[in-house]
Enzyme design. Structure first.
Site, PDB file in Angstrom:
ATOM      1  CB  SER A 169      -0.905  -0.067   1.618  1.00  0.00           C
ATOM      2  OG  SER A 169      -1.171   1.036   1.588  1.00  0.00           O
ATOM      3  CE1 TYR A 182      -4.117  -2.865   4.958  1.00  0.00           C
ATOM      4  CE2 TYR A 182      -3.112  -0.887   4.552  1.00  0.00           C
ATOM      5  CZ  TYR A 182      -3.417  -1.926   4.641  1.00  0.00           C
ATOM      6  OH  TYR A 182      -3.737  -2.424   3.234  1.00  0.00           O
TER       7      TYR A 182
END
Length: 272
Positions: A169, A182
């Site tokens: 990501s 995350y």
């Protein structure tokens, strides 16, 4: 040797030129495992890999929703493809899956790490990011990807042309994501990709695809208002679709055959 003799010799194309002219590479005869194939990106990737000729195996959790999604996907892909229950945080289930793939298909050429988990936590709310949530975030998004690679590395090495593509990501380097944990987990995926690319070469190439915001249900609670806001601040004026990410993953197998250890951004320019 005379000029005439030289001219009469058969003209051959070098192997390097032949490889260049054969792109995109067909995946016919290749077996691809998509961990997390019941999710939006995993399903889109499975369809593209199958369209390129690969036999696709997907994993899914034993929940009613994931089971139904995986069965529907395999029915859509057609005969020869398969779906199995496996959990990336349960190495025993991965080892059992490896035995199933070896028994049924006899090989594995491509591994896609598409399994993931997140829960939105405001970055300033330190107390909301509990120890349990941190552990779960790292367990699924980093340890799970590593464990899957570790489990299937022997089969990928045996292929001689193995490929691992992990989903990362842009949160890994922007520090903006659904939670600090995350972001940290995805940064770990990027580092793992580089480290394993060195240690598993030349038999296995290791890459990561790094999406920005994608129009899926992966992040709970995000609605159209969030998507519209992101679209307005993205240079290409839209948010990503699962197929955008799947196309990049498929390109790793069919086009980017001299690449390893790299993180490929697919974010519409959002990180600029």
């Amino acid at each position: 040797m005379s000029i005439q003799a030289t001219l009469e010799r058969p003209v051959t194309v070098s192997a390097a030129v032949h490889r260049r002219s054969s792109f995109p590479r067909s995946l016919s005869g290749k077996v691809a495992l998509v961990a997390g194939g019941a999710g939006a990106i995993g399903a889109a990737t499975s369809r593209m890999l199958a369209s390129a000729g690969a036999i696709v195996v997907v994993t899914h959790l034993a929940t009613e929703r994931d089971t139904a999604a995986a069965k529907a996907l395999i029915a859509d892909l057609g005969e020869g493809h398969g779906a199995y229950v496996a959990d990336v945080v349960d190495t025993a289930s991965l080892i059992e899956l490896r035995s199933e793939i070896q028994s049924r298909y006899g090989r594995l050429d491509i591994l896609i790490n598409a399994a993931g988990f997140t829960k939105p936590v405001p970055h300033a709310d330190l107390d909301a990011l509990t120890d349990e949530l941190i552990d779960r975030m790292l367990q699924v998004n980093w340890r799970g990807q590593f464990a899957t690679i570790r489990t299937f590395a022997p089969m990928l090495k045996a292929s001689g042309d193995g490929l691992v593509v992990s989903i990362s990501s842009i949160a890994a380097f922007t520090g903006i994501g659904s939670s600090i944990a995350y972001c940290a987990a995805k940064a770990g995926v990027d580092v793992m990709t580089k480290s394993l690319a060195r240690s598993l070469a030349p038999e296995i190439r290791v890459l990561a695809v790094s999406p920005g915001v994608v129009d899926t249900e992966f992040v709970p609670g995000r609605g159209l208002d969030f998507n519209d806001k992101v679209k307005a601040s993205t240079p290409l004026q839209r948010i990503g679709e699962a197929e955008d990410i799947a196309a990049a993953i498929t390109a790793c197998a069919t086009m980017l055959t001299f690449s390893t250890g790299h993180i490929i951004q697919v974010d519409g320019g959002r990180a600029l």
